[in-house]
Design a protein around this motif. Structure first.
Motif, PDB file in Angstrom:
ATOM      1  N   LEU A  98       6.032  36.122  28.914  1.00 60.84           N
ATOM      2  CA  LEU A  98       6.877  36.114  27.723  1.00 60.84           C
ATOM      3  C   LEU A  98       6.678  34.838  26.922  1.00 60.84           C
ATOM      4  O   LEU A  98       6.506  34.877  25.695  1.00 60.84           O
ATOM      5  N   TRP A 121       9.229  37.695  19.376  1.00 62.28           N
ATOM      6  CA  TRP A 121      10.080  38.153  20.471  1.00 62.28           C
ATOM      7  C   TRP A 121       9.968  39.648  20.727  1.00 62.28           C
ATOM      8  O   TRP A 121      10.676  40.198  21.574  1.00 62.28           O
ATOM      9  N   LEU A 144       9.719  40.625  24.226  1.00 65.75           N
ATOM     10  CA  LEU A 144      10.863  40.956  25.072  1.00 65.75           C
ATOM     11  C   LEU A 144      10.814  42.418  25.526  1.00 65.75           C
ATOM     12  O   LEU A 144      11.316  42.759  26.598  1.00 65.75           O
ATOM     13  N   ALA A 163      15.883  45.575  23.641  1.00 63.40           N
ATOM     14  CA  ALA A 163      15.080  44.368  23.439  1.00 63.40           C
ATOM     15  C   ALA A 163      14.166  44.522  22.231  1.00 63.40           C
ATOM     16  O   ALA A 163      14.013  43.597  21.419  1.00 63.40           O
TER      17      ALA A 163
END
Length: 255
Positions: free
Chosen positions: A113, A176, A179, A194
């Motif tokens: 991540l 992101w 995610l 997410a």
């Protein structure tokens, strides 16, 4: 407090749980098709200019929100800093997993991540330096001093570009998207929330910059694509522990 955090994030090894894998149609073909169609409309058929013209006119034929507190100080500066801070938290948890058993099962997904978020933003930043497109606020039709040139248009000698493509600030949100793949491995039922969070964050950052005259809509589309395919590539090349162990022909073990 640290023990509570570790317990909340702990992953109990489950040799019977099947790790979900990306599907080529939904994870590659459909996103790529969406990007190409959006680019065709926005860049080839001047949708970018039409959207920016509407935003410019709505602000009284000026970029009234360019230096506004909400767009400049909150969404641009604070938003960027919060994204950086979140990345450092992820890195810190990944490092802490080396000696905290409750985090050991998250080591690989946390590292992936962090790398995905960092690499996505770096790639966008590097591309900005080489593509050479202008921002809306640079153009004569929007109060600037430059003529519009498309992504692949040749520029006359001496005409310097601004380097506004892709969208740098939007990458602090769209990065992101990783995610989704984190959740795909760790908490599959949370993968769509997410994904929705990352898309909403990227759209917030991106639209705020469009309101300021800093980017065209296609800039955000390509930033989202870069972030998505970076995260996807890392998930495939750096697979979940069970998949990696299976590929090597041995049973999984704690990472």
């Amino acid at each position: 407090m640290s023990n509570e955090v570790g317990s909340a994030l702990a992953v109990t090894p489950d040799t019977h749980r099947t790790v979900l894998r990306p599907n080529a149609m939904t994870h590659v073909v459909m996103p790529l098709a969406a990007v190409l169609v959006a680019s065709f409309v926005l860049m080839q058929h001047y949708g970018d200019l039409e959207v920016s013209a509407w935003l410019y006119a709505a602000q009284g034929h000026a970029w009234a929100l360019k230096d506004a507190w909400i767009t400049e100080q909150v969404i641009h500066k604070l938003g960027r800093n919060l994204s950086i801070g979140a990345g450092l938290v992820v890195l810190g948890l990944a490092i802490a997993s080396a000696w905290k058993p409750s985090l050991a099962g998250l080591r690989r997904p946390l590292l992936r991540l962090f790398v995905s978020v960092a690499l996505s933003t770096i790639l966008v930043s590097l591309l900005k330096k080489h593509t050479g497109m202008d921002c809306p606020w640079d153009l004569t039709r929007f109060g600037g001093s430059r003529e519009f040139y498309g992504l692949f248009d040749a520029r006359p000698a001496g005409v310097r570009a601004s380097g506004c493509f892709p969208a740098g600030h939007a990458s602090a949100g769209y990065a992101w998207l990783a995610l989704y793949f984190f959740a795909l491995e760790v908490w599959p039922r949370w993968r769509y929330p997410a994904l929705g969070f990352a898309v909403a964050l990227g759209m917030l950052f991106g639209f705020s910059q469009q309101l300021r005259g800093a980017h065209f809509m296609s800039h955000d589309v390509w930033t989202a694509a870069i972030c998505w395919f970076t995260a996807l590539a890392l998930f495939v090349l750096w697979p979940p522990k069970k998949d990696a162990d299976a590929a090597r022909g041995r049973p999984g073990a704690a990472d």
